[in-house]
Motif scaffolding. Structure first.
Motif, short mmCIF file in Angstrom:
data_model
loop_
_atom_site.label_atom_id
_atom_site.label_comp_id
_atom_site.label_asym_id
_atom_site.label_seq_id
_atom_site.Cartn_x
_atom_site.Cartn_y
_atom_site.Cartn_z
N TYR A 94 11.84 -7.51 0.78
CA TYR A 94 11.78 -6.87 2.09
C TYR A 94 11.08 -5.51 2.01
O TYR A 94 10.25 -5.17 2.85
CB TYR A 94 13.16 -6.70 2.72
N LYS A 110 11.55 -7.60 10.98
CA LYS A 110 12.98 -7.43 11.22
C LYS A 110 13.78 -8.21 10.19
O LYS A 110 13.63 -9.42 10.10
CB LYS A 110 13.34 -7.93 12.62
N ALA A 112 17.17 -9.95 8.56
CA ALA A 112 18.35 -10.64 9.09
C ALA A 112 19.61 -9.78 8.95
O ALA A 112 20.60 -10.02 9.64
CB ALA A 112 18.54 -11.96 8.36
N TYR A 113 19.56 -8.77 8.10
CA TYR A 113 20.74 -7.96 7.81
C TYR A 113 20.73 -6.61 8.52
O TYR A 113 21.34 -5.65 8.06
CB TYR A 113 20.90 -7.77 6.30
N GLY A 114 20.04 -6.51 9.63
CA GLY A 114 20.03 -5.27 10.41
C GLY A 114 18.90 -4.35 10.01
O GLY A 114 17.79 -4.46 10.50
N THR A 115 19.20 -3.44 9.09
CA THR A 115 18.18 -2.53 8.58
C THR A 115 18.20 -2.57 7.06
O THR A 115 19.17 -3.05 6.46
CB THR A 115 18.44 -1.07 9.02
N ASN A 118 21.31 -1.39 5.00
CA ASN A 118 22.49 -2.21 4.67
C ASN A 118 22.45 -2.76 3.25
O ASN A 118 23.42 -2.56 2.50
CB ASN A 118 22.66 -3.32 5.71
#
Length: 181
Positions: A94, A110, A112-115, A118
């Motif tokens: 990422y 984007k 899958a775990y927000g930002t 995390n």
């Protein structure tokens, strides 16, 4: 066993790196971590396991503290290997996509775990947990000392030395991962 001890990988030389990782692209930093630190960790753990088994086979009856070392090392091994996979399969790809988006002046993908904060927070929590494991292993092994009762002393010293090197070099890696400057 002696040949296994002699083949134990050596820790990553902390001097063979740029003077300031902050000046390097993130992809170069992550590649260094995977190629040097992660590879070393996997090889060293694999080399220590048969040494630990041999020390336990020869000395666990007289030295119950070795069972605690075994338990803590098994926990450390399992958590470390899972941590490496998380970095390699989730976090680093990422970050590489983010770096690529910046270079192309595109929006970040984007996750899958927000930002990205995390998984970074999770990795840091795992680093903290590993530090606790290191302290436990150091205490249970009497600061990486071999039991003082003769037989298999060379094996014990070799195991204790390698255990100390792996723990300390992993600690350096964790501290480097968390170094903000």
């Amino acid at each position: 066993m002696v040949s296994a001890m002699q083949e134990t990988p050596q820790p990553v030389d902390q001097k063979v790196r740029p003077a300031n990782w902050n000046d390097e692209p993130l992809s170069a930093v992550m590649n260094h971590i995977v190629q040097k630190h992660h590879t070393y960790c996997r090889q060293a753990i694999a080399a220590i396991e048969p040494l630990l088994a041999e020390v336990l086979r020869n000395h666990a009856e007289k030295h119950p503290e070795l069972k605690r070392v075994k338990s803590l090392f098994a926990k450390f091994r399992s958590e470390l290997l899972m941590h490496l996979v998380k970095e390699e399969a989730t976090l680093f790809p990422y970050i590489a996509r983010m770096e690529e988006a910046v270079s192309r002046k595109e929006a970040f993908p984007k996750p899958a775990y927000g930002t990205v904060a995390n998984p970074v927070r999770m990795m840091m929590m795992e680093h903290d947990a590993s530090s606790t494991d290191f302290k436990g292993i150091r205490q249970a092994s009497n600061n990486y000392e071999s039991p003082p009762d003769g037989g298999g002393e060379g094996l014990q010293r070799g195991f204790a030395t390698r255990l100390k090197v792996v723990i300390e070099s992993t600690q350096v890696g964790l501290e480097s991962d968390g170094d903000q400057g």
